[in-house]
Design a protein around this motif. Structure first.
Motif, PDB file in Angstrom:
ATOM      1  N   GLU A 111      18.918  10.937  21.006  1.00 22.67           N
ATOM      2  CA  GLU A 111      18.003  10.582  19.927  1.00 22.67           C
ATOM      3  C   GLU A 111      18.686  10.830  18.597  1.00 22.67           C
ATOM      4  O   GLU A 111      19.586  11.650  18.500  1.00 22.67           O
ATOM      5  N   ILE A 112      18.231  10.107  17.589  1.00 20.75           N
ATOM      6  CA  ILE A 112      18.578  10.423  16.215  1.00 20.75           C
ATOM      7  C   ILE A 112      17.257  10.729  15.511  1.00 20.75           C
ATOM      8  O   ILE A 112      16.199  10.295  15.965  1.00 20.75           O
ATOM      9  N   VAL A 113      17.331  11.466  14.444  1.00 19.33           N
ATOM     10  CA  VAL A 113      16.138  11.777  13.661  1.00 19.33           C
ATOM     11  C   VAL A 113      16.309  11.196  12.274  1.00 19.33           C
ATOM     12  O   VAL A 113      17.295  11.478  11.590  1.00 19.33           O
ATOM     13  N   ARG A 114      15.360  10.359  11.893  1.00 24.52           N
ATOM     14  CA  ARG A 114      15.349   9.766  10.562  1.00 24.52           C
ATOM     15  C   ARG A 114      13.963   9.976   9.979  1.00 24.52           C
ATOM     16  O   ARG A 114      12.958   9.675  10.627  1.00 24.52           O
ATOM     17  N   GLU A 115      13.911  10.503   8.780  1.00 25.11           N
ATOM     18  CA  GLU A 115      12.645  10.784   8.096  1.00 25.11           C
ATOM     19  C   GLU A 115      11.727  11.661   8.961  1.00 25.11           C
ATOM     20  O   GLU A 115      10.511  11.507   8.954  1.00 25.11           O
ATOM     21  N   GLY A 116      12.340  12.561   9.741  1.00 29.99           N
ATOM     22  CA  GLY A 116      11.582  13.478  10.578  1.00 29.99           C
ATOM     23  C   GLY A 116      11.072  12.870  11.876  1.00 29.99           C
ATOM     24  O   GLY A 116      10.355  13.538  12.626  1.00 29.99           O
TER      25      GLY A 116
END
Length: 152
Positions: A111-116
């Motif tokens: 996974e990546i996390v973008r804007e939480g």
């Protein structure tokens, strides 16, 4: 709304964020995916090229095209060219384009996390658009992959 160096498309209702360094093939992957899936009769739409405004909304990651580049994609060697587009999509999948030496033969679930917001991510070798399109088709269980699918 933060501006992210990425390209965004929609395929079969799934918003896809393509990230990678400059020259990694984000635009080429987007254009190849649009052509491939549209030829197969699967909905595919362009959202934004090279810059995407990301925001968190109701626990989902939303990608919007900046007004200044709405409907424009880079045609390498020519510059910006007009392309039909949709102004926004919810992002359900990220594609991370990396150097071929760093790309796994089989991408592990990550996974990546973008804007939480955590988004499933597939890591693929850069500048290999056709292979990446097939990886997207397999991930989304679209032709020629998946139960009951026919070859394209």
């Amino acid at each position: 709304m933060p501006n992210c160096h990425a390209t965004a498309i929609v395929v079969a209702g799934t918003g896809i964020l393509v990230e990678g360094h400059s020259g990694s093939g984000k635009t080429m992957l987007a254009l190849e995916a649009l052509a491939f899936f549209q030829a197969a009769g699967i909905f595919a739409a362009f959202v934004s090229d090279d810059q995407v405004c990301l925001s968190a909304r109701n626990g989902r990651l939303v990608a919007r095209t900046p007004r200044s580049i709405a409907g424009l994609a880079e045609a390498r060697g020519l510059g910006p060219a007009r392309l039909d587009h949709v102004p926004a999509t919810v992002i359900d999948l990220a594609i991370l384009l990396v150097d071929e030496q760093k790309a796994p033969r089989i991408s592990e679930e990550t996974e990546i996390v973008r804007e939480g917001i955590a988004i499933p991510c597939v890591v693929l070798p850069q500048r290999q658009a056709r292979r990446a399109v097939h990886a997207i088709a397999a991930t989304l269980q679209l032709p020629p992959f998946g139960p009951g699918c026919t070859a394209v």
